[in-house]
Design an enzyme around this catalytic site. Structure first.
Site, PDB file in Angstrom:
ATOM      1  N   SER A   1       0.824  -1.210   0.000  1.00  0.00           N
ATOM      2  CA  SER A   1       0.000   0.000   0.000  1.00  0.00           C
ATOM      3  C   SER A   1       0.862   1.266   0.000  1.00  0.00           C
ATOM      4  O   SER A   1       1.803   1.410   0.796  1.00  0.00           O
ATOM      5  CB  SER A   1      -0.920   0.013   1.215  1.00  0.00           C
ATOM      6  OG  SER A   1      -1.619   1.244   1.294  1.00  0.00           O
TER       7      SER A   1
ATOM      8  N   LYS B   1     -13.675  -4.221   2.407  1.00  0.00           N
ATOM      9  CA  LYS B   1     -14.546  -3.079   2.135  1.00  0.00           C
ATOM     10  C   LYS B   1     -16.021  -3.368   2.438  1.00  0.00           C
ATOM     11  O   LYS B   1     -16.737  -2.493   2.921  1.00  0.00           O
ATOM     12  CB  LYS B   1     -14.383  -2.612   0.695  1.00  0.00           C
ATOM     13  CG  LYS B   1     -13.017  -1.988   0.419  1.00  0.00           C
ATOM     14  CD  LYS B   1     -12.940  -1.420  -0.984  1.00  0.00           C
ATOM     15  CE  LYS B   1     -11.618  -0.732  -1.222  1.00  0.00           C
ATOM     16  NZ  LYS B   1     -11.529  -0.088  -2.557  1.00  0.00           N
TER      17      LYS B   1
ATOM     18  N   ASP C   1     -13.511   6.295  -2.715  1.00  0.00           N
ATOM     19  CA  ASP C   1     -13.102   5.855  -4.055  1.00  0.00           C
ATOM     20  C   ASP C   1     -13.863   6.642  -5.127  1.00  0.00           C
ATOM     21  O   ASP C   1     -13.353   6.854  -6.225  1.00  0.00           O
ATOM     22  CB  ASP C   1     -13.357   4.363  -4.241  1.00  0.00           C
ATOM     23  CG  ASP C   1     -12.318   3.500  -3.535  1.00  0.00           C
ATOM     24  OD1 ASP C   1     -11.195   3.986  -3.312  1.00  0.00           O
ATOM     25  OD2 ASP C   1     -12.644   2.348  -3.193  1.00  0.00           O
TER      26      ASP C   1
ATOM     27  N   ARG D   1     -16.666 -11.134 -17.908  1.00  0.00           N
ATOM     28  CA  ARG D   1     -16.511 -12.492 -18.452  1.00  0.00           C
ATOM     29  C   ARG D   1     -17.821 -13.262 -18.464  1.00  0.00           C
ATOM     30  O   ARG D   1     -17.973 -14.228 -19.218  1.00  0.00           O
ATOM     31  CB  ARG D   1     -15.476 -13.267 -17.634  1.00  0.00           C
ATOM     32  CG  ARG D   1     -14.081 -12.674 -17.682  1.00  0.00           C
ATOM     33  CD  ARG D   1     -13.095 -13.577 -16.967  1.00  0.00           C
ATOM     34  NE  ARG D   1     -11.778 -12.972 -16.900  1.00  0.00           N
ATOM     35  CZ  ARG D   1     -10.892 -12.978 -17.888  1.00  0.00           C
ATOM     36  NH1 ARG D   1     -11.202 -13.566 -19.025  1.00  0.00           N
ATOM     37  NH2 ARG D   1      -9.717 -12.400 -17.739  1.00  0.00           N
TER      38      ARG D   1
ATOM     39  N   ARG E   1     -22.300 -12.230 -14.417  1.00  0.00           N
ATOM     40  CA  ARG E   1     -22.135 -11.529 -13.143  1.00  0.00           C
ATOM     41  C   ARG E   1     -22.092 -10.017 -13.348  1.00  0.00           C
ATOM     42  O   ARG E   1     -22.216  -9.244 -12.396  1.00  0.00           O
ATOM     43  CB  ARG E   1     -20.874 -12.011 -12.428  1.00  0.00           C
ATOM     44  CG  ARG E   1     -21.064 -13.370 -11.739  1.00  0.00           C
ATOM     45  CD  ARG E   1     -19.855 -13.752 -10.941  1.00  0.00           C
ATOM     46  NE  ARG E   1     -18.681 -13.960 -11.793  1.00  0.00           N
ATOM     47  CZ  ARG E   1     -17.481 -14.315 -11.343  1.00  0.00           C
ATOM     48  NH1 ARG E   1     -17.297 -14.468 -10.036  1.00  0.00           N
ATOM     49  NH2 ARG E   1     -16.475 -14.503 -12.182  1.00  0.00           N
TER      50      ARG E   1
END
Length: 300
Positions: free
Chosen positions: A39, A90, A127, A179, A182
């Site tokens: 980080s 998170k 974010d 992909r 989802r």
């Protein structure tokens, strides 16, 4: 000689007799995650503390599971002024908080935990600020997002604040590239933000034409995966790649080579840290300070 370890365990962080406390400031903040040694958040926050003369220290703590985050929230001392939370914690951060901001609730995860002074904790997701700062940088290069279509690659944790930031930029429609089905996990969020939704598979022949109609592509997947479809993604009018290791990614390098307006994950990291810094300290960092700090990583 390093007097504060690069990574602290939960026990080391909570133990008032641990040696590192003798070298810490009166106020402490930390980033939580697993793995966490990579980080860059301590670099950003500690540079800001020094610049502003704040009596704060920022450290890394290895803690990613809900039970670990709960222990920290329950037992940390009053000197702790906030936690940054990265993967995989998170979702747990949101669930364990006593109150949440509207955007964290909408997104379904939190990257920021702030003590409210009465034993309770508030969760936010900065974010969104990080992605918004990247979109503002791209807009300054001549890209107009208002009423446009955008592409989000991936359907994981970073894709959700990306969607919220696109809505704030007045994007009209979001195509999710994934992909599998989802991708539909993002449909309710996209539509809840007032935007149209569709999705395409990463191997779909229509991917290039989809991107060519987009004001921007935001890639939230690992660099190797984005590289496989980069020729299609680079058909968009601009590119944001949230990944910053390796730097530059193949996708970002492709955008640079083509002269496309672009932004990177380091800018996003600085953008989300600015709001966290303010929440933790009560002081807004000097404009551009954290971005300037992170630019040293670009130059390595």
């Amino acid at each position: 000689m390093t007097v504060i370890p690069a990574v602290l365990s939960i026990d080391e962080f909570l133990d008032p007799s641990a040696a590192w406390h003798a070298h810490a400031a009166s106020n402490v903040c930390a980033v939580l995650g697993r793995p966490i040694e990579h980080s860059l958040s301590p670099l950003l926050h500690n540079s800001g503390y020094r610049e502003h003369g704040l009596d704060f220290t920022y450290v890394r703590v290895e803690a990613g599971e809900a039970v670990e985050i709960r222990e920290l929230l329950r037992h940390c001392p009053a000197s702790v002024r906030g936690f940054s939370v990265t993967m995989p914690g998170k979702s747990a951060a949101l669930e364990l908080a006593d109150s949440t901001t509207e955007r964290a609730e909408l997104i379904g995860s939190a990257n920021t935990l702030v003590p409210l002074g009465d034993g309770t904790w508030m969760a936010d997701n900065t974010d969104v600020d990080g992605v918004s700062s990247c979109l503002a940088h791209i807009a300054s290069q001549g890209v107009d997002f208002s009423g446009s279509r955008a592409v989000v690659v991936g359907n994981g944790g970073t894709a959700r604040p990306a969607v919220a930031a696109l809505a704030s930029a007045d994007v009209q429609h979001v195509t999710v590239v994934a992909r599998s089905e989802r991708a539909l996990n993002l449909q309710s969020l996209v539509e809840g933000c007032g935007m149209g939704f569709d999705w395409v598979r990463m191997d779909a022949p229509a991917l290039s034409s989809t991107c060519s109609d987009a004001s921007t592509v935001i890639s939230t997947i690992p660099a190797a995966g984005a590289e496989l479809i980069s020729s299609a993604l680079l058909q968009a009018r601009s590119v944001l790649d949230v990944i910053y290791d390796p730097y530059p990614t193949a996708l970002l390098a492709g955008a640079m080579d083509r002269g496309l307006p672009h932004a990177d994950g380091l800018r996003m990291l600085a953008g989300q840290a600015e709001r966290q810094f303010e929440l933790f300290t009560g002081t807004a960092p000097r404009e551009g300070l954290l971005l300037k700090t992170i630019e040293s990583v670009r130059q390595r």
